[in-house]
Enzyme design. Structure first.
Site, PDB file in Angstrom:
ATOM      1  N   GLU A   1      47.521  30.359  14.716  1.00 56.50           N
ATOM      2  CA  GLU A   1      46.461  30.907  15.436  1.00 56.50           C
ATOM      3  C   GLU A   1      45.548  30.022  16.106  1.00 56.50           C
ATOM      4  O   GLU A   1      45.497  28.921  15.350  1.00 56.50           O
ATOM      5  CB  GLU A   1      45.606  32.260  14.683  1.00 56.50           C
TER       6      GLU A   1
ATOM      7  N   ASN B   1      39.832  41.055   9.740  1.00 57.26           N
ATOM      8  CA  ASN B   1      40.091  42.020  10.511  1.00 57.26           C
ATOM      9  C   ASN B   1      39.218  42.959  10.524  1.00 57.26           C
ATOM     10  O   ASN B   1      38.147  43.786  11.183  1.00 57.26           O
ATOM     11  CB  ASN B   1      41.307  42.542  10.823  1.00 57.26           C
TER      12      ASN B   1
ATOM     13  N   ARG C   1      48.198  35.043   6.146  1.00 59.06           N
ATOM     14  CA  ARG C   1      48.406  36.431   6.688  1.00 59.06           C
ATOM     15  C   ARG C   1      49.653  36.765   7.575  1.00 59.06           C
ATOM     16  O   ARG C   1      50.311  37.728   7.082  1.00 59.06           O
ATOM     17  CB  ARG C   1      47.249  36.793   7.409  1.00 59.06           C
TER      18      ARG C   1
ATOM     19  N   HIS D   1      50.528  39.972  12.496  1.00 54.73           N
ATOM     20  CA  HIS D   1      50.252  39.910  11.262  1.00 54.73           C
ATOM     21  C   HIS D   1      49.588  41.459  11.221  1.00 54.73           C
ATOM     22  O   HIS D   1      48.968  41.862  11.739  1.00 54.73           O
ATOM     23  CB  HIS D   1      49.460  38.991  10.381  1.00 54.73           C
TER      24      HIS D   1
END
Length: 193
Positions: free
Chosen positions: A86, A13, A60, A7
Site C-alpha cells: 500500500e 478499516n 493484512r 485484502h
C-alpha cells in the site's frame, strides 16, 4: 491475466483509519470476505497449474492471501513483493479519514490528500513501483494478486491508462475483485456476506 484482490476488512478499516504502511488485523468480516474471494477464485481457476500468487508483504494482505490459498485447496503459495504494498503517507499513516481531511490544504482536491504528507510517498513514486510490477508480468502469465485499496486503484489506472483524476476515485470494494486481461478491466463480485 491478473486477478486483483484487495485484502479483507481490517480493524483500521472499521475505525475509518488510513493504514498505509502500518498494519491492522482482519476483522471476522474481513476473514469471511477473504474466504469468499478464495471460493470464487477456486471456481474461476479450477486448475492452478500455470498460475502464481503474489501478495503485498503487509500483514493484512498476507493474512488475506493465506485464507484465499486455503480456500483454493492449498495449491498456491503467495510470493511477497514490496512493489505491490500500500502507498504510505509516512507519519500520517494510521490517522482517521477525518484527521486526514483536516490536514488537507483547502486548495488541494480531496483525492489528492494521499500525497500531502511531508514524509509520505508521492504519486510519481507509487506510480513507478506499481508500473514496474505490472511490467514484470508477462503477457502470457496468470497471476492472483492480493494488494490494497490505493495500490489497487493505481494498478487499474496504470493498466487501463486512466487519467489521474479518474484513477484516484476508482472504487475499492473488499467484496469484489478485478480481472485485468487483454487490455480490459472487469469487476467480479463475490456473494454478499
Amino acid at each position: 491475466m491478473i486477478y486483483l484482490v484487495r485484502h479483507g476488512q481490517t480493524e483500521s478499516n472499521l475505525a475509518r483509519r488510513y493504514q498505509g504502511a502500518s498494519d491492522s488485523p482482519l476483522t471476522a468480516l474481513g476473514q469471511t470476505q477473504a474466504r469468499r474471494m478464495g471460493e470464487l477464485l477456486n471456481r474461476l481457476v479450477p486448475d492452478t497449474s500455470g498460475w502464481r500468487m503474489v501478495a503485498s508483504p503487509l500483514g493484512r494482505a498476507q493474512q488475506t492471501a493465506g485464507i484465499i490459498c486455503e480456500a483454493m485447496g492449498g495449491a498456491l503459495t503467495p510470493r511477497l513483493d514490496p512493489r505491490v504494498a500500500e502507498a504510505s503517507m509516512g507519519s500520517w499513516d494510521g490517522l482517521t479519514l477525518d484527521e486526514l481531511e483536516a490536514k488537507r490544504p483547502d486548495d488541494i482536491p480531496y483525492p489528492e490528500r494521499y500525497f500531502q504528507s511531508p514524509d509520505g510517498e508521492s504519486f510519481d513514486v507509487i506510480w513507478a513501483r506499481l508500473s514496474d510490477w505490472l511490467a514484470s508480468v508477462g503477457l502470457d502469465e496468470n497471476v492472483i494478486l492480493v494488494s490494497h485499496g490505493l495500490a489497487g486503484r493505481f494498478l487499474r489506472g496504470i493498466y487501463g491508462k486512466l487519467p489521474r483524476a479518474v484513477l484516484l476515485t476508482l472504487p475499492v470494494p473488499q467484496d469484489a475483485m478485478y480481472c485485468l486481461n487483454g487490455g480490459t478491466i472487469s469487476q467480479i463480485d463475490c456473494e454478499p456476506v
